[in-house]
Write an enzyme that holds these catalytic residues in place. Structure first.
Site, PDB file in Angstrom:
ATOM      1  N   HIS A 163       0.934  -0.701  -0.106  1.00  0.00           N
ATOM      2  CA  HIS A 163       0.086  -0.106  -0.129  1.00  0.00           C
ATOM      3  C   HIS A 163       0.588   1.326  -0.134  1.00  0.00           C
ATOM      4  O   HIS A 163       1.017   1.908   0.888  1.00  0.00           O
ATOM      5  CB  HIS A 163      -0.642  -0.210   1.170  1.00  0.00           C
ATOM      6  CG  HIS A 163      -2.034  -1.123   1.016  1.00  0.00           C
ATOM      7  ND1 HIS A 163      -3.353  -0.310   0.663  1.00  0.00           N
ATOM      8  CD2 HIS A 163      -2.056  -2.434   1.588  1.00  0.00           C
ATOM      9  CE1 HIS A 163      -3.851  -2.144   0.693  1.00  0.00           C
ATOM     10  NE2 HIS A 163      -3.528  -2.579   1.136  1.00  0.00           N
ATOM     11  N   ASP A 218     -16.090  25.326   6.888  1.00  0.00           N
ATOM     12  CA  ASP A 218     -16.492  24.738   6.295  1.00  0.00           C
ATOM     13  C   ASP A 218     -18.323  25.845   5.377  1.00  0.00           C
ATOM     14  O   ASP A 218     -18.007  25.987   4.160  1.00  0.00           O
ATOM     15  CB  ASP A 218     -17.569  23.520   5.986  1.00  0.00           C
ATOM     16  CG  ASP A 218     -16.920  22.151   7.002  1.00  0.00           C
ATOM     17  OD1 ASP A 218     -15.531  22.423   6.440  1.00  0.00           O
ATOM     18  OD2 ASP A 218     -17.002  21.641   7.222  1.00  0.00           O
TER      19      ASP A 218
END
Length: 514
Positions: free
Chosen positions: A170, A229
């Site tokens: 990975h 956000d």
């Protein structure tokens, strides 16, 4: 949002899939995660410059194992297969996959047979992260082995003519020492990426798209929480359409100390837009009375948000579009658009515009991670104190109170959280610890105060470090800092008699307790 250069990541359910997207974006190349079963025609219509096949929990030999159309490999698009993606590639193209004699998990030394192409600039041997039971035992025709381990003779393979390369390990996890270099090699040597994706470019594209979507006369209602956000969304929309933006701030009584007043101050001075504050705290506390199950709390808060917005929207008259600050981790954890399991519900993901009577939704941050949202905020010129505020969940303190939510319990969390944040800042760690807060555990225990027996609440301290909020490690805070926080909470917060420290990573735990 269409990007000039796109890397598509086909998700086979691997626990590290989202990290692949982050690593690609760190190389200034835009990436998106899509389900493995996206039709090939839809994949090609997106015109990706490269495709990455993620890892996954299945065996390629399972009857119901995920499969892709083998024609993908003939489309002329460079492909990188990781773990399951490598095994699937081998199987579909005529190779062999067998159960490993010895399962590999954790750091393993991988020996590269060459330091060119995919391994250009890398060492001859490197520590990489393995997590597999099955492995490729024979390469498909046209492929050659380019890496091995003691237990895995085909740790990587490549077909340079078709620009298909695969690794059993990975590269996306930090435990793989040269993983980022490998990903860069795939992006720039195999896919020919230019690496021109930046937050300033994203801002220009987002503003242009908002302007085109809304039109010259359209209006937008933004669900403003006051967090990072929604604040960045407000800035983007304001730059696109100016005063045709209306911001509605629902105060559910579950914000941090002083936050409600701060939100009102910022958005009455920073943005010259119509700003409406709706105090609905009494309604939220009433509806949460007696509720202890986390998902039920979230659903009640989401429902009440909808009802309050519906009321405010009706009072405002007709507005054309609805906007909200949904970000990528919200989408992923809600199981939207990928093969990810539903970890927890987010009241701002899916369905809200329809409930409000809107047919169009504007979510310019939907494909961004939290750190990218902060970078975008700075690009847009937002104040640093706003951009770098602590992340705060939509349901607020309700999911930092284990058990029933009451105004009294909210006050305990609010005061203890303020102390924790104050001490973190005083220690100069507020930019080094990515998220930190307190939790009212619901556990009561015996204590002694002033020679008298007490039976009050236990407060948990939660502090984590993370790059992307998809995985996180617990922050190693100095002991003297923890001691000061503990002493202050017990001495200054009524009904708090014990403080404990949460030392759990994500996974297996989530960052929030509920």
């Amino acid at each position: 949002m269409q990007q000039k250069e796109l890397i598509l990541i086909l998700d086979f359910g691997g626990q590290y899939t989202q990290l692949i997207a982050r690593r690609v974006r760190e190389c200034h190349v835009y990436s998106e995660v899509v389900p493995w079963n996206m039709p090939l025609a839809d994949i090609l219509a997106r015109k990706p410059i490269g495709i990455i096949l993620s890892g996954g929990p299945s065996s390629v030999h399972d009857d119901n194992a995920p499969r892709i159309d083998p024609a993908l490999y003939e489309a002329g698009i460079p492909v990188l297969g990781i773990c399951y993606g490598m095994q699937l590639t081998a199987l579909l193209l005529g190779g062999a996959v067998e159960k490993a004699k010895e399962r590999e998990y954790g750091r393993v030394t991988v020996r590269m047979k060459e330091q060119a192409g995919l391994f250009g600039g890398m060492q001859a041997a490197s520590n990489c992260w393995m997590s597999h039971t099955w492995q490729v035992s024979a390469c498909p025709p046209g492929f050659r082995v380019i890496a091995e381990t003691d237990n895995c003779p085909v740790a990587a393979m490549v077909n340079e003519d078709k620009k298909i390369c695969c690794v059993q390990f990975h590269p996306e996890v930090t435990h793989t020492e040269e993983g980022t270099m490998l990903i860069r090699n795939f992006l720039f040597r195999f896919c020919g990426c230019s690496g021109d994706w930046t937050m300033s470019a994203y801002a220009e594209t987002a503003i242009k798209q908002i302007r085109e979507t809304v039109g010259e006369d359209g209006t937008v209602l933004l669900a403003l929480s006051g967090g990072v956000d929604s604040s960045v969304v407000a800035a983007l929309i304001y730059k696109a359409i100016g005063k045709r933006l209306t911001c509605v701030f629902v105060d559910h009584g579950l914000l941090r100390k002083g936050e409600s007043d701060q939100v009102c101050h910022v958005f009455s001075h920073l943005f010259p837009v119509r700003f409406i504050r709706s105090d609905a705290s009494e309604r939220f506390f009433t509806d949460l009375k007696g509720v202890t199950e986390p998902e039920e709390k979230r659903h009640i808060i989401g429902r009440d948000f909808i009802e309050v917005f519906k009321k405010e929207a009706a009072a405002l008259g007709k507005l054309d579009y609805f906007a909200q600050g949904t970000i990528y981790p919200d989408v992923i954890e809600s199981g939207q658009g990928t093969n990810a399991a539903v970890i927890k519900s987010h009241h701002n993901v899916g369905g809200l515009p329809k409930e409000l009577g809107f047919t169009e939704l504007i979510e310019p941050l939907r494909m961004l991670f939290k750190d990218e949202v902060r970078a975008l905020g700075e690009t847009l010129g937002l104040p640093k104190e706003l951009v770098w505020r602590q992340p705060f969940p939509g349901p607020g303190l309700a999911i930092r109170i284990i058990g029933e939510v009451t105004p009294e319990k909210a006050e305990i969390v609010r005061e203890s959280d303020a102390i924790f944040r104050e001490e973190i800042a005083a220690a100069g760690l507020d930019r080094h610890v990515n998220q930190y807060f307190t939790v009212l555990t619901g556990i009561q225990s015996v204590g002694v105060m002033g020679d008298e027996r007490t039976y009050d609440y236990t407060i948990a301290l939660r502090a984590v470090t993370t790059d992307d909020f998809m995985t996180a490690d617990w922050a190693r805070l100095p002991y003297d800092l923890i001691a000061r926080v503990s002493a202050r909470i017990v001495n200054e917060v009524p009904h708090a008699s014990r403080v404990v420290l949460d030392v759990t990573t994500k996974p297996p735990a989530s960052i929030e307790w509920e």
